[in-house]
Every structure is written in structure tokens, then in C-alpha cells.
Design a protein around this motif. Structure first.
Motif, PDB file in Angstrom:
ATOM      1  N   ILE A 231     -17.746  -1.106  -4.957  1.00 47.57           N
ATOM      2  CA  ILE A 231     -16.637  -1.567  -4.289  1.00 47.57           C
ATOM      3  C   ILE A 231     -16.567  -3.084  -4.680  1.00 47.57           C
ATOM      4  N   TRP A 232     -17.493  -3.660  -4.454  1.00 42.32           N
ATOM      5  CA  TRP A 232     -17.489  -5.311  -5.043  1.00 42.32           C
ATOM      6  C   TRP A 232     -17.204  -5.233  -6.376  1.00 42.32           C
ATOM      7  N   MET A 233     -17.749  -4.615  -7.156  1.00 43.96           N
ATOM      8  CA  MET A 233     -17.384  -4.761  -8.833  1.00 43.96           C
ATOM      9  C   MET A 233     -16.018  -4.359  -8.911  1.00 43.96           C
ATOM     10  N   LYS A 237     -14.556  -7.640 -11.291  1.00 43.13           N
ATOM     11  CA  LYS A 237     -14.673  -7.365 -12.657  1.00 43.13           C
ATOM     12  C   LYS A 237     -13.051  -7.227 -13.024  1.00 43.13           C
ATOM     13  N   ALA A 238     -12.798  -7.616 -13.962  1.00 43.86           N
ATOM     14  CA  ALA A 238     -11.405  -7.619 -14.824  1.00 43.86           C
ATOM     15  C   ALA A 238     -11.186  -6.122 -15.047  1.00 43.86           C
ATOM     16  N   LYS A 239      -9.810  -6.025 -15.203  1.00 47.66           N
ATOM     17  CA  LYS A 239      -9.564  -4.481 -15.812  1.00 47.66           C
ATOM     18  C   LYS A 239     -10.147  -4.326 -17.156  1.00 47.66           C
ATOM     19  N   PRO A 240     -10.968  -3.128 -17.567  1.00 48.99           N
ATOM     20  CA  PRO A 240     -11.641  -2.897 -18.617  1.00 48.99           C
ATOM     21  C   PRO A 240     -10.570  -2.916 -19.804  1.00 48.99           C
ATOM     22  N   GLN A 241     -10.785  -3.621 -20.698  1.00 54.10           N
ATOM     23  CA  GLN A 241      -9.711  -3.792 -22.009  1.00 54.10           C
ATOM     24  C   GLN A 241      -9.626  -2.532 -22.612  1.00 54.10           C
ATOM     25  N   GLN A 242     -10.645  -1.620 -22.670  1.00 52.14           N
ATOM     26  CA  GLN A 242     -10.555  -0.289 -23.157  1.00 52.14           C
ATOM     27  C   GLN A 242      -9.753   0.595 -22.389  1.00 52.14           C
ATOM     28  N   LYS A 259     -15.348   5.446   2.960  1.00 49.51           N
ATOM     29  CA  LYS A 259     -15.620   4.609   1.920  1.00 49.51           C
ATOM     30  C   LYS A 259     -15.005   4.790   0.368  1.00 49.51           C
ATOM     31  N   ASP A 260     -15.050   6.146   0.124  1.00 43.66           N
ATOM     32  CA  ASP A 260     -14.661   6.409  -1.272  1.00 43.66           C
ATOM     33  C   ASP A 260     -13.157   6.033  -1.244  1.00 43.66           C
ATOM     34  N   GLU A 261     -12.317   6.218  -0.301  1.00 45.51           N
ATOM     35  CA  GLU A 261     -10.945   5.662  -0.177  1.00 45.51           C
ATOM     36  C   GLU A 261     -10.697   4.289  -0.519  1.00 45.51           C
ATOM     37  N   LYS A 262     -11.645   3.621   0.325  1.00 49.63           N
ATOM     38  CA  LYS A 262     -11.930   1.915   0.290  1.00 49.63           C
ATOM     39  C   LYS A 262     -12.060   1.814  -1.250  1.00 49.63           C
ATOM     40  N   LEU A 263     -13.068   2.314  -1.987  1.00 47.54           N
ATOM     41  CA  LEU A 263     -13.261   2.095  -3.309  1.00 47.54           C
ATOM     42  C   LEU A 263     -11.870   2.224  -4.098  1.00 47.54           C
ATOM     43  N   TYR A 264     -11.020   3.435  -3.856  1.00 47.01           N
ATOM     44  CA  TYR A 264      -9.815   3.810  -4.479  1.00 47.01           C
ATOM     45  C   TYR A 264      -9.147   2.396  -4.333  1.00 47.01           C
ATOM     46  N   ASP A 265      -8.920   2.232  -3.228  1.00 46.54           N
ATOM     47  CA  ASP A 265      -8.077   0.752  -2.816  1.00 46.54           C
ATOM     48  C   ASP A 265      -8.515  -0.334  -3.751  1.00 46.54           C
ATOM     49  N   ALA A 266      -9.688  -0.414  -3.868  1.00 49.60           N
ATOM     50  CA  ALA A 266     -10.047  -1.918  -4.537  1.00 49.60           C
ATOM     51  C   ALA A 266     -10.128  -1.644  -6.033  1.00 49.60           C
ATOM     52  N   LEU A 267     -10.287  -0.232  -6.528  1.00 47.42           N
ATOM     53  CA  LEU A 267      -9.815   0.159  -8.025  1.00 47.42           C
ATOM     54  C   LEU A 267      -8.574  -0.555  -8.288  1.00 47.42           C
ATOM     55  N   LYS A 268      -7.670   0.080  -7.355  1.00 54.47           N
ATOM     56  CA  LYS A 268      -6.083   0.177  -7.745  1.00 54.47           C
ATOM     57  C   LYS A 268      -5.791  -1.384  -7.765  1.00 54.47           C
TER      58      LYS A 268
END
Length: 303
Positions: A231-233, A237-242, A259-268
Motif C-alpha cells: 500500500i505504501w509502495m 513508487k512511480a508508475k513502472p515504465q515497463q 485492505k485489498d481494496e485499499k491497495l487497489y485504490d492506491a495502485l490506481k
């Protein structure tokens, strides 16, 4: 407090009863074992031992070879990590991932693919050293990240007909293994193009956190949490170039779903390409078994 990161009594029973894979002790450098089982569809599961220098012992690995596996062809490879208390055979013996793969390949929906299921003990797939965090006796410490991401991948690419490229290498897992898959893919984005966290073991430091002893062992300091917490990562972390494609899912009655949905929100928010699936079920074998087709088609759907 319960110490095993399993979400139901059913999974506790499952993991307590997981049988060890057929093993062949190796001398010197690792070699493939001839032990294995073939099924009616023509696929094959090999039970092998891979020698790890960083862990100082041989590690059990189950390898699914698809129907028609041939030295004249190369295959994408999927690493699937088990949950807390499981072993190298859990994905195949208890969840029947090989049966789902056989059927989808036969139906022309799935690419023929090699599936690797390694024993990761209770390590969460990280590199850890004694004293770094408080181990209450419910986790296994060691350089598991180095073993998985360097030694095991190198072994598979040198002993099997893998497509040894990031584009054709995927990683996933359930519960503890879901955390490990996400952590490894986000830390080593140059090595994996797809990652799946299936009911991933995550924490957000709210009152609903479970198994806080394991959480505090994983994240004993703010710096280590920054390096290890998906979640913190996702937030720094910037969007991976690859480009890293990610699949997150959980059962509606799973206490880890929020918790998993919170990670989804952070990744989006972080610019990752990620999908979120919430379906009927809990944190147990019945839920994961019901999702096998979805998992496999995410990783290697035939175009």
C-alpha cells in the motif's frame, strides 16, 4: 491471538494436512527430479528439489508442465505462491490448479504454460534476518526473496523451456503468498509483467488489522514498512515504465477484502494498470478454487 495467517478453520485444516511433495535429495548443484505425476489430460507435475545457497538447503518445488510439453517449444512461466501453513503442493493437491489449467488449455482458452509452485515456508517471501523484527515463533526468517527472485528463476530458466523474459514471466499467490507476489513484483518490476494478489495478506494499521504480530515483524520500522508494504509502495513508487499489470481479488466475507481494496485504490492513484474483483466467498479453499479460471486467464489467456 491466533498466529497462523489463515482466514478460516477450513484453511487451517487444509494446511495442517498438506502432504509433502515427493522429494529427491540432491548432492552438489541442483538437478531435476524424475519424480512426478501425469494426469489424463497429458500434463505432468514434477516434484523437484532446488538447492539454495542463500537459504543453505534444498527447497521443494512442484512444476506443472502442460500437455504436449516439448523441448522444441518455449513456454511462459507462472510462479504461484501458497498461503501461510501451505507448501509446494498446495496449489495442485488442494486447489486443483493443474486441473483448471488442463481444461482451459484443452478448450483453447489458455496458452500452454509452465506453473511453478515453490515452498516459501512462513517467510512472506522477503529477505529477513533474526532480530530485525520480533519473531514470535510464527514466521520463518532468511533470504527468501533472493532465493525466489534470483536462484529459483535462474534454475527454472536453465532447466526448463521457459520464455526467459519479463513479458512472459508472471507471479501470483493467495493470502501470505498474495502479499509475497505483490511485494516481489513491485520491488522487481523489471522481472515480472503480471502479478496477482488473491486475498492478499495486507494491513492498514486500523482497528480491523488481524495478526498484528506478523504485521509488526514485517514492518518493525517505518523505513522497512516503506520498502515492504504494497500500500505504501503504491503511493510513492512511480508508475513502472515497463507497465505492470495487476489483479486483486477477495471474497465478500473475507476480513482482508477492505485492505485489498485499499491497495487497489492506491495502485490506481499511482498509475498502475490494476483490476479489482470482489466475489461471493471468504478466505478459504472454496473461494480460491472457484476463482482458478479467472486467475489463469488473467495471466495467460490465449489471444
Amino acid at each position: 491471538m491466533r498466529k497462523a495467517f489463515v482466514g478460516s478453520l477450513l484453511l487451517s485444516v487444509l494446511c495442517a494436512g498438506c502432504s509433502s511433495a515427493s522429494e529427491e535429495t540432491l548432492n552438489g548443484s541442483s538437478e531435476q527430479s524424475t519424480a512426478g505425476t501425469a494426469n489424463k489430460a497429458g500434463s505432468h507435475i514434477q516434484h523437484i528439489q532446488v538447492g539454495s545457497q542463500v537459504l543453505g538447503r534444498d527447497m521443494a518445488v512442484d512444476v506443472y508442465l502442460p500437455p504436449g510439453y516439448s523441448d522444441q517449444q518455449q513456454y511462459p512461466v507462472l510462479y504461484m505462491l501458497h498461503g501461510y501453513g501451505g507448501n509446494a503442493s498446495t496449489w495442485f493437491d488442494w486447489l486443483d490448479l493443474d486441473g483448471a489449467a488442463d481444461r482451459l488449455i484443452h478448450e483453447g482458452k489458455l496458452q500452454p504454460i509452465i506453473i511453478v509452485s515453490p515452498d516459501i515456508a512462513r517467510s512472506f517471501g522477503i529477505n529477513s534476518i533474526p532480530g530485525q523484527g520480533v519473531n514470535q515463533g510464527d514466521v520463518d526468517e532468511g533470504l527468501y526473496e533472493t532465493y525466489l527472485n534470483e536462484e529459483l528463476v535462474a534454475y527454472m530458466d536453465s532447466h526448463y523451456r521457459t520464455l526467459a523474459s519479463r513479458e512472459s514471466r508472471y507471479i501470483g499467490g493467495f493470502s501470505m503468498g498474495g502479499y509475497a507476489a505483490l511485494y516481489l513484483a513491485m520491488t522487481h518490476v523489471e522481472d515480472y509483467s503480471k502479478a496477482g494478489g488473491h486475498s492478499a495478506a495486507l494491513w492498514d494499521y486500523t482497528d480491523t488489522d488481524l495478526y498484528t504480530g506478523q504485521r509488526d515483524w514485517l514492518y518493525p520500522t517505518e523505513e522497512l514498512r516503506r520498502l515492504r508494504d504494497p500500500i505504501w509502495m503504491a503511493s510513492y513508487k512511480a508508475k513502472p515504465q515497463q507497465g505492470l499489470e495487476m489483479y486483486l481479488d477477495a471474497g465478500e466475507s473475507d476480513e482482508l477484502a477492505e485492505k485489498d481494496e485499499k491497495l487497489y485504490d492506491a495502485l490506481k492513484a499511482g498509475g498502475y494498470k490494476v483490476e479489482w474483483h470482489l466475489s461471493e466467498g471468504g478466505h478459504d479453499i472454496n473461494y480460491w478454487s472457484s476463482q482458478l479460471d479467472n486467475y489463469l486467464l488473467f495471466y495467460a489467456k490465449k489471444r
